[in-house]
Write a protein that holds these residues in place. Structure first.
Motif, PDB file in Angstrom:
ATOM      1  N   PHE A 139      33.776   3.994  -8.686  1.00  0.00           N
ATOM      2  CA  PHE A 139      35.837   4.632  -9.194  1.00  0.00           C
ATOM      3  C   PHE A 139      36.188   3.405  -9.562  1.00  0.00           C
ATOM      4  CE2 PHE A 139      39.249   4.884  -5.423  1.00  0.00           C
ATOM      5  CZ  PHE A 139      39.358   6.645  -6.230  1.00  0.00           C
ATOM      6  N   ILE A 140      36.179   2.081  -9.110  1.00  0.00           N
ATOM      7  CA  ILE A 140      36.943   1.530 -10.320  1.00  0.00           C
ATOM      8  C   ILE A 140      36.933   0.855 -11.336  1.00  0.00           C
ATOM      9  CG2 ILE A 140      36.647  -1.192 -10.342  1.00  0.00           C
ATOM     10  CD1 ILE A 140      37.154  -1.576  -7.444  1.00  0.00           C
ATOM     11  N   ALA A 141      36.050   1.629 -12.189  1.00  0.00           N
ATOM     12  CA  ALA A 141      35.584   1.925 -13.338  1.00  0.00           C
ATOM     13  C   ALA A 141      36.283   2.752 -14.042  1.00  0.00           C
ATOM     14  CB  ALA A 141      33.774   2.287 -13.274  1.00  0.00           C
ATOM     15  N   LEU A 165      25.249   3.473  -1.502  1.00  0.00           N
ATOM     16  CA  LEU A 165      25.604   4.529  -1.571  1.00  0.00           C
ATOM     17  C   LEU A 165      27.112   3.963  -2.000  1.00  0.00           C
ATOM     18  CD1 LEU A 165      24.982   7.491  -0.258  1.00  0.00           C
ATOM     19  CD2 LEU A 165      24.358   7.604  -3.005  1.00  0.00           C
ATOM     20  N   ALA A 166      27.860   3.330  -0.947  1.00  0.00           N
ATOM     21  CA  ALA A 166      28.571   2.967  -1.434  1.00  0.00           C
ATOM     22  C   ALA A 166      29.266   1.917  -2.836  1.00  0.00           C
ATOM     23  CB  ALA A 166      30.065   2.193  -0.240  1.00  0.00           C
ATOM     24  N   LEU A 167      27.955   0.769  -2.410  1.00  0.00           N
ATOM     25  CA  LEU A 167      27.869   0.046  -4.235  1.00  0.00           C
ATOM     26  C   LEU A 167      28.498   1.177  -5.057  1.00  0.00           C
ATOM     27  CD1 LEU A 167      25.843  -2.695  -2.844  1.00  0.00           C
ATOM     28  CD2 LEU A 167      27.542  -3.136  -3.716  1.00  0.00           C
ATOM     29  N   TRP A 168      27.406   1.845  -5.488  1.00  0.00           N
ATOM     30  CA  TRP A 168      27.436   2.453  -6.532  1.00  0.00           C
ATOM     31  C   TRP A 168      28.849   3.860  -6.722  1.00  0.00           C
ATOM     32  CZ3 TRP A 168      28.272   8.011  -6.490  1.00  0.00           C
ATOM     33  CH2 TRP A 168      28.068   8.330  -7.925  1.00  0.00           C
ATOM     34  N   ALA A 169      29.346   4.272  -5.501  1.00  0.00           N
ATOM     35  CA  ALA A 169      30.698   4.582  -5.778  1.00  0.00           C
ATOM     36  C   ALA A 169      31.575   3.820  -5.439  1.00  0.00           C
ATOM     37  CB  ALA A 169      30.607   5.931  -4.441  1.00  0.00           C
ATOM     38  N   GLU A 170      31.648   2.747  -5.528  1.00  0.00           N
ATOM     39  CA  GLU A 170      33.030   1.602  -5.463  1.00  0.00           C
ATOM     40  C   GLU A 170      32.632   1.085  -6.942  1.00  0.00           C
ATOM     41  OE1 GLU A 170      33.072  -1.536  -2.875  1.00  0.00           O
ATOM     42  OE2 GLU A 170      34.835  -2.337  -3.517  1.00  0.00           O
ATOM     43  N   ARG A 171      31.883   0.473  -7.216  1.00  0.00           N
ATOM     44  CA  ARG A 171      31.685   0.164  -8.743  1.00  0.00           C
ATOM     45  C   ARG A 171      31.894   1.755  -9.940  1.00  0.00           C
ATOM     46  NH1 ARG A 171      26.274  -2.732  -9.939  1.00  0.00           N
ATOM     47  NH2 ARG A 171      27.202  -3.213 -11.975  1.00  0.00           N
ATOM     48  N   TRP A 207      33.211   2.785 -17.957  1.00  0.00           N
ATOM     49  CA  TRP A 207      32.658   3.356 -17.983  1.00  0.00           C
ATOM     50  C   TRP A 207      31.857   3.497 -16.564  1.00  0.00           C
ATOM     51  CZ3 TRP A 207      31.993   8.246 -18.755  1.00  0.00           C
ATOM     52  CH2 TRP A 207      31.807   9.076 -20.678  1.00  0.00           C
ATOM     53  N   GLY A 208      31.611   1.988 -16.025  1.00  0.00           N
ATOM     54  CA  GLY A 208      30.337   1.698 -15.264  1.00  0.00           C
ATOM     55  C   GLY A 208      29.225   2.112 -14.992  1.00  0.00           C
ATOM     56  N   PRO A 209      28.020   1.529 -13.961  1.00  0.00           N
ATOM     57  CA  PRO A 209      26.878   1.880 -13.933  1.00  0.00           C
ATOM     58  C   PRO A 209      26.799   3.264 -14.547  1.00  0.00           C
ATOM     59  CG  PRO A 209      27.332   1.455 -11.779  1.00  0.00           C
ATOM     60  CD  PRO A 209      28.848   1.154 -12.780  1.00  0.00           C
ATOM     61  N   ASN A 210      25.782   3.873 -15.856  1.00  0.00           N
ATOM     62  CA  ASN A 210      25.579   4.944 -15.984  1.00  0.00           C
ATOM     63  C   ASN A 210      23.915   4.575 -16.494  1.00  0.00           C
ATOM     64  OD1 ASN A 210      26.435   3.728 -18.617  1.00  0.00           O
ATOM     65  ND2 ASN A 210      27.315   4.935 -19.116  1.00  0.00           N
ATOM     66  N   ARG A 211      23.124   3.815 -16.463  1.00  0.00           N
ATOM     67  CA  ARG A 211      22.143   3.498 -17.150  1.00  0.00           C
ATOM     68  C   ARG A 211      20.935   4.011 -16.361  1.00  0.00           C
ATOM     69  NH1 ARG A 211      24.449   4.800 -20.712  1.00  0.00           N
ATOM     70  NH2 ARG A 211      24.474   3.994 -22.346  1.00  0.00           N
ATOM     71  N   PRO A 219      20.340   9.523 -12.918  1.00  0.00           N
ATOM     72  CA  PRO A 219      21.150   9.754 -13.071  1.00  0.00           C
ATOM     73  C   PRO A 219      22.679   9.147 -12.040  1.00  0.00           C
ATOM     74  CG  PRO A 219      20.040  10.231 -11.768  1.00  0.00           C
ATOM     75  CD  PRO A 219      19.293   9.842 -11.503  1.00  0.00           C
ATOM     76  N   PHE A 220      23.365   9.161 -13.376  1.00  0.00           N
ATOM     77  CA  PHE A 220      24.960   8.886 -12.672  1.00  0.00           C
ATOM     78  C   PHE A 220      25.091   7.699 -12.691  1.00  0.00           C
ATOM     79  CE2 PHE A 220      25.097  13.290 -11.812  1.00  0.00           C
ATOM     80  CZ  PHE A 220      25.791  13.938 -13.136  1.00  0.00           C
ATOM     81  N   GLY A 221      23.422   6.436 -12.485  1.00  0.00           N
ATOM     82  CA  GLY A 221      23.587   5.647 -12.260  1.00  0.00           C
ATOM     83  C   GLY A 221      23.393   5.188 -10.574  1.00  0.00           C
ATOM     84  N   LEU A 222      23.121   6.136 -10.277  1.00  0.00           N
ATOM     85  CA  LEU A 222      23.129   6.241  -8.880  1.00  0.00           C
ATOM     86  C   LEU A 222      21.855   4.693  -8.544  1.00  0.00           C
ATOM     87  CD1 LEU A 222      22.825  10.015  -7.619  1.00  0.00           C
ATOM     88  CD2 LEU A 222      23.680   7.688  -6.419  1.00  0.00           C
TER      89      LEU A 222
END
Lengths: 389, 419
Positions: A64-66, A56-62, A72-76, A79-82
């Motif tokens: 948020f930084i995006a 989750l932290a990796l996802w949140a970091e990517r 956009w960051g990861p979104n593919r 849902p939401f690139g989770l």
């Protein structure tokens, strides 16, 4: 036990752990076996939590930084690139582990584990809720300091064993950086201990129960009659310095000299690939989240909401969520810093540790000791958290 | 006005600093230091103190590049380090050599334009411009006024684009996680979209040809440019907010990689790097070409010559370019965009050198014509290459991390260095 009885326990151990323990013993299983089962369940639960939180932290970091960087960051994936982190982990797992020809094979193989092991061990003493903890050590602070020092060894070994000059520089930087920041971090961690007069993390958190101004981050608190006036000289500075030292110890921007992609390509991870690399990665994020959890427990009241004991007792099954929320906010602050700040130069990093942080933290310890000893004398005016007796 | 005040204050400080001379410690490691420029007696390690005693046995040789994240292409820097201190730095170039100059001799004059695109690929239009100017000097061709204005507009847009990449990647070299870079690339997209309107492409446009420009700007280009000019200054403020006042950034760049003016002169350093070292020289003003003498703009100059000043010069130049663009947009006349010229160009026998102020410094083209359809000699003065030559002297005495920052502040494009 009726629901109201169960609910009024307001403690995970008394309401959940102990009844099951008693039941298991009553049906004839020896107590020591149940204790081992409990420890195993706790360890597995912590391990699972670490994995989930890191993903989750990796996802949140990517994400948020995006957003900081206007993209956009990861979104593919999902849902939401989770599920992006899951995909990344699967990719890393399936990659070949390449061991360069000239490396010291034993050390090269061991180094990621030496880094990851202590990172996981830290999570054993985190108090998730009232009575909810893998183990409530009475020397938890010493335990944390001890295990916080070991990753330096692993990183140094990784740098040394890789027989790569960039790795070597990363490893050498690691020695000095970790050791330097151990000192202010170790001193600043004394302040909650002084205020709570216990080294048990559960005890430190419980010392901050009750209203908001009991959190150590707001100490010392003066009282004009019943009106609290927080003068957060000790608490706030100590909290911020703990976060800074945490940034340095978890090797994140602006203190990421050990990896320093623009100078050392990958630092100590240059010669690592596949799962070995992801072990380093996992350790780094496990450490960063643990710093967030510990900073919340040490300074931000841990799992307490700050709305008073009555409210905390009312929502006690939800209290772990409070801790996780605080830790998540701290982690996002780390990410924010990473998205904003450049990297210090190496000598500036050392100067900051020894010339700024060390004197200030030492002074803070003195101040907090003074405040703690003055509390009995000045009872009505200056009062620290209830843990101070 | 602000410039002038800063200039006076800095001048006084500079004069004081010049009195304190710091020996270059020539006795470092005999034989290891390859380059010793002239007049190096006074300068540069004020911030760094002395180098200490160099222990030859413990030197580490580090190959920075050719494949390294911060060498900005295939550039190799062989460094001898003691601890993390750079004792010597030897640049190795040529990994991207494509013998552009020889190719230029084998092609016709108009085909030579295409080769110039591939040199400084971040600002191809200024390369086209210098080459076109050289041919125009060779033939005495007159360029229509509208074409000159279009040249100025596209040229200044290229300068902005190049500086955006320079500032952004410099942020990366200092160690940010790409936030300044992505901010800069966001505006670079706008510039590229703008440039794509008259040129038709985003890269390698070959837009400026001898005698004028390739095609006229479509009518929708000018409102879009106006919109960009309205937005852009606030975006520059944004980069300044994230970098200029940032304590860590200032710590990393101020006093790092100082190039004293005499060293800059000795190495023929031009462009933002020279102006950061207090050399008040800009080809646009020193030898006005095209219609630059009609605009009101300043040449930003700073006096410390460190990485921070080089960064600031680029920021200030982007603001000045915005000023020039606004005036050019207001004053652009109608008319032809191309001079009358023969189908196949055969310049008279002779030679010509033309130079313009590119984003990275003075771009010069030297052409010799023997009267045939292709040049006898096609020689380039690439600013990146010339600026890079002083790196081996400037990086010495700094930490490894600073060497990377210094290289980043030079803003090299390997396509131009190696040609």
């Amino acid at each position: 036990m009726s629901f109201s009885q169960w609910y009024s326990q307001a403690d995970f151990w008394l309401a959940v752990g102990k009844p099951i323990y008693d039941w298991l013993v009553s049906i004839g299983i020896p107590g020591w076996i149940v204790a081992i089962i409990y420890a195993g369940v706790g360890a597995l639960a912590a391990l699972g939590l670490i994995t989930v939180f890191v993903m989750l932290a990796l996802w949140a970091e990517r994400r948020f930084i995006a957003r900081l960087q206007d993209r956009w960051g990861p979104n593919r994936v999902g849902p939401f690139g989770l599920l992006q982190s899951v995909a990344d982990v699967l990719k890393l797992l399936s990659k070949e582990i390449i061991t360069p020809a000239l490396v010291d094979r034993t050390l090269h193989f061991l180094a990621p584990m030496i880094v990851l092991g202590p990172a996981l061990m830290t999570w054993a003493v985190i108090p998730w809720g009232p009575g909810l903890q893998v183990t409530d050590l009475n020397v938890a602070i010493l335990y944390l300091l001890a295990f916080g020092a070991i990753p330096a060894l692993g990183v140094t070994l990784a740098g040394w064993a890789s027989t790569n000059k960039y790795s070597l520089f990363g490893g050498m930087r690691a020695v000095v950086q970790y050791v330097s920041y151990e000192v202010p971090a170790g001193i600043v961690i004394v302040i909650p201990v002084l205020l709570a007069r216990t080294m048990s993390l559960q005890g430190i958190v419980q010392a901050q129960s009750g209203p908001l101004w009991n959190w150590f981050v707001f100490q010392p608190v003066f009282f004009a009659g019943a009106i609290p006036i927080p003068v957060p000289i000790i608490g706030l500075v100590a909290f911020v310095y703990y976060l800074i030292a945490g940034l340095a110890e978890t090797n994140r921007t602006p203190f990421d000299h050990v990896e320093a992609d623009s100078e050392l390509t990958g630092g100590f991870t240059t010669e690592y690939s596949g799962m070995q690399f992801s072990l380093f990665f996992l350790a780094e994020y496990a450490n960063a989240i643990a710093i967030g959890l510990l900073a919340s427990a040490l300074f931000l009241g841990g799992y307490h909401t700050g709305l008073g004991d009555a409210f905390d007792n009312l929502i006690w099954p939800l209290l772990p969520g409070v801790l996780v929320t605080k830790a998540a906010i701290i982690f996002l602050i780390f990410v924010w810093v990473r998205g904003t700040l450049p990297r210090f130069r190496y000598d500036q990093l050392m100067q900051f540790a020894w010339k700024r942080m060390l004197p200030v933290t030492l002074a803070l310890v003195g101040l907090s000791a003074l405040a703690a000893s003055l509390t009995p004398l000045l009872g009505g005016v200056l009062r620290l958290a209830p843990g101070v007796r | 006005m602000a410039f002038k005040n800063a200039k006076n204050a800095k001048n006084a400080k500079n004069a004081k600093n010049a009195e304190k001379s710091f020996p270059m410690s020539d006795a470092l490691v005999p034989g290891l230091i390859p380059v010793r420029g002239p007049e190096l007696g006074d300068t540069i390690f004020e911030e760094m103190g002395t180098l200490g005693v160099v222990d030859e046995e413990n030197l580490i040789t580090l190959n920075l590049g050719p494949q390294h994240p911060s060498t900005h292409g295939v550039f190799r820097l062989i460094m001898h380090l003691q601890g993390e201190t750079v004792i010597s730095a030897t640049p190795v170039m040529g990994y991207l050599h494509r013998s552009t100059e020889k190719l230029g001799e084998a092609r016709t004059y108009v085909q030579g334009t295409v080769l110039t695109d591939r040199m400084d690929y971040l600002s191809p239009i200024t390369n086209n411009w210098a080459y076109a100017l050289a041919i125009e000097r060779l033939t005495g061709m007159a360029v229509p006024e509208r074409a000159e204005f279009l040249r100025v507009i596209t040229g200044e847009l290229s300068r902005i684009q190049s500086h955006l990449v320079a500032v952004g990647t410099f942020g990366m070299d200092v160690g940010t996680y790409g936030t300044p870079l992505l901010y800069a690339l966001r505006e670079r997209e706008m510039v590229l979209d703008l440039l794509a309107l008259p040129t038709g492409v985003r890269m390698n446009p070959s837009y400026i040809r001898y005698g004028g420009v390739a095609r006229d700007a479509p009518p929708e280009f000018f409102p879009q440019l106006e919109r960009f000019l309205r937005i852009f200054p606030s975006r520059v403020d944004e980069y300044e907010r994230i970098l200029t006042g940032n304590e860590v950034f200032r710590n990393r760049t101020i006093g790092v990689g100082m190039i004293p003016p005499q060293v800059a002169r000795a190495y023929s350093v031009t462009g933002p790097i020279a102006r950061a070292s207090g050399i008040d020289y800009d080809v646009r003003r020193a030898e006005p070409y095209s219609v630059y003498d009609r605009f009101d703009w300043d040449v930003p100059v700073r006096f410390n010559g460190d990485c921070f000043d080089r960064y600031m010069i680029r920021i200030l130049e982007m603001r000045q370019s915005t000023r020039i663009l606004q005036q050019a947009l207001d004053a652009i006349p109608e008319g032809d965009i191309r001079a009358k010229m023969p189908k196949v160009l055969r310049p008279p026998k002779g030679e010509a050198y033309a130079r313009i102020e590119g984003p990275k410094g003075e771009i010069g083209f030297f052409l010799i014509s023997d009267g045939t359809i292709n040049p006898y000699r096609y020689n380039v003065r690439p600013p990146s290459f010339v600026n890079l030559t002083c790196l081996s002297q400037i990086a010495v005495g700094h930490k490894l991390a600073d060497a990377v920052v210094i290289l980043g502040s030079f803003d090299i494009v390997m396509g131009e260095v190696d040609r």
